[in-house]
Each structure stands twice: as C-alpha cells, then as structure tokens.
Design an enzyme around this catalytic site. Structure first.
Site, PDB file in Angstrom:
ATOM      1  N   SER A   1       0.776  -1.181  -0.040  1.00  0.00           N
ATOM      2  CA  SER A   1       0.117   0.023   0.012  1.00  0.00           C
ATOM      3  C   SER A   1       0.724   1.385   0.020  1.00  0.00           C
ATOM      4  O   SER A   1       1.892   1.368   0.934  1.00  0.00           O
ATOM      5  CB  SER A   1      -0.916   0.135   1.160  1.00  0.00           C
ATOM      6  OG  SER A   1      -1.656   1.209   1.305  1.00  0.00           O
ATOM      7  N   GLU A   2       0.627   2.292  -0.904  1.00  0.00           N
ATOM      8  CA  GLU A   2       1.483   3.423  -1.203  1.00  0.00           C
ATOM      9  C   GLU A   2       1.550   4.416   0.325  1.00  0.00           C
ATOM     10  O   GLU A   2       2.467   5.133   0.359  1.00  0.00           O
ATOM     11  CB  GLU A   2       0.917   4.202  -1.996  1.00  0.00           C
ATOM     12  CG  GLU A   2      -0.255   4.845  -1.966  1.00  0.00           C
ATOM     13  CD  GLU A   2      -1.491   3.960  -2.793  1.00  0.00           C
ATOM     14  OE1 GLU A   2      -2.555   4.545  -2.840  1.00  0.00           O
ATOM     15  OE2 GLU A   2      -1.295   2.717  -2.740  1.00  0.00           O
TER      16      GLU A   2
END
Length: 230
Positions: free
Chosen positions: A47-48
């Site tokens: 996940s960024e």
C-alpha cells in the site's frame, strides 16, 4: 463457476498474480482479489501509505494493530516479514519499478490504454493519491471495473476527455464480460465470459476491439493455467 459481478471480476483478476509477486491493490473492488488467490500462490500486498505484507481485514478473534491500514484506511493484518515505512521510502519503492502488479478501478479507460480514475470534471475530488506513481512505476497495471456505468454509458471509450491518471499505462481491463489487453496494435479482446457474446461485448465497448479467431472463456482460466483439471 457460480461467481458473478464483483466477485467474478476479482476471481479472474487474481489469476494474473504469480507466486512471490508484489501487488498493490487499490481501494474497493481490488481488495476482493485476496479472497480468490489460487492455491499455492502467495503474494505480498503493498500500500502506498507505507506498508508491504498486508493480508486483508482481520478475521474474527484475530489481533490487528489499528495503525496498520490499507489504501482505503481500513485496518489490515500485517504478515510475518511485513514492514511499515515512511512515504518517502514508499514512493521511491513504487517509482523505482519494484511493484509487479497494480490493480485499481476507473472512471474511464480509452482505446490506447490511458486511464482516468481520480476525478470527474465539475465534482469535488480528494486528490489523485498514489495512482499516478503506481501506474507509471508498476510492471503491469490491471483495471477492474463493471463493463459499463449504471446508466449504460461506456467505461471503455475511444478517447477519454477526463483528467488522466496515466497515459497509455493500462495493460488489462477485467470486467464481468471480458478481459481486454491493451497492446501496441490496439485493444485485444482476449477472453469473454460464457454468460455473454462477442457481439454484446463489442456493443458495450466504446473503442475498436481486435478480435482473435478464437476467444476463450474467462471461466476456463483455471484449466488453462493448470489450477484445475479439464
């Protein structure tokens, strides 16, 4: 196969994942892919916001740190060997080409594989988030979407006029009707569902499709990939 709608789209999309892949799953429908991983395929979910090794929402009775969340801000379990890190490291990791597959939704994808998924003109938008970086840095970009909008409007169009997330960045669109592969030659109809026809897919697609002589069924993917016996 009894799956329909979003579940069917997630099932087919998960068949793109290979064992050991690092996969970024966008908000909403993409997170369903975790429910349909083929047996023997273990992927690392990124996940960024700065985490790799998510396994999805905690099961009943399972402990999860409330500070560990997915791209949508929902609590997720961190697997053994997972890691959290700052945004600087996260985006360096993404831009450096270390993500194997990015899966996200869309407002529109056009015939060149350009993606619009972050705002509709005239409507308020929270911002693009990390999508621009992800579609540029990932080795493969897959869009999961219903084939048409609720009002029947095309979501796969000839040329999008919406603000772009990425130009010619989409490799595949997976819908409840078809798998479309965007190539240098154009948009190729690679698979259709056995619940539709080529004619229906063409009628509900706003760009020209290259149609091979033989178009296999999406439902047969496990047999073709060796996950199930014919």
């Amino acid at each position: 196969m009894e799956l329909t709608g979003k579940e069917f789209i997630a099932y087919r999309t998960a068949r793109f994942f290979k064992d050991g892949d690092i996969v970024n799953l966008g908000i909403g429908m993409p997170t369903k892919c975790l429910d349909y991983l083929p047996e023997g395929v273990d992927v690392w979910i990124d996940s960024e916001n700065g985490v790799v090794g998510l396994t999805g929402a905690p099961k009943e009775g399972e402990y999860a740190d409330p500070n560990v969340v997915d791209a949508g801000g929902k609590t997720s379990v961190l697997r053994v060997g997972g890691a959290c890190f700052d945004s600087f490291t996260s985006f360096g990791y993404i831009r450096g080409g270390h993500i194997d597959i990015t899966v996200l939704g869309c407002y529109e994808v056009d015939g060149e594989g350009s993606l619009a998924n972050w705002m509709i003109p005239g409507k308020a938008a929270a911002g693009m988030g990390g999508a621009m970086d992800l579609v540029s840095g990932s080795k493969t970009t897959i869009v999961m979407t219903n084939h048409t909008a609720k009002d029947g409007a095309f979501k796969i169009v000839d040329k999008t006029e919406m603000p772009l997330t990425g130009w010619r960045c989409v490799d595949y669109v997976v819908s409840e009707l078809a798998v479309i592969h965007f190539t240098e030659a154009g948009a190729v109809l690679e698979e259709i569902s056995n619940r539709t026809t080529i004619e229906e897919v063409v009628a509900k697609t706003g760009c020209k499709l290259i149609i091979p002589e033989n178009v296999p069924y999406m439902e047969d993917i496990d047999v073709r990939m060796g996950y199930a016996k014919a």
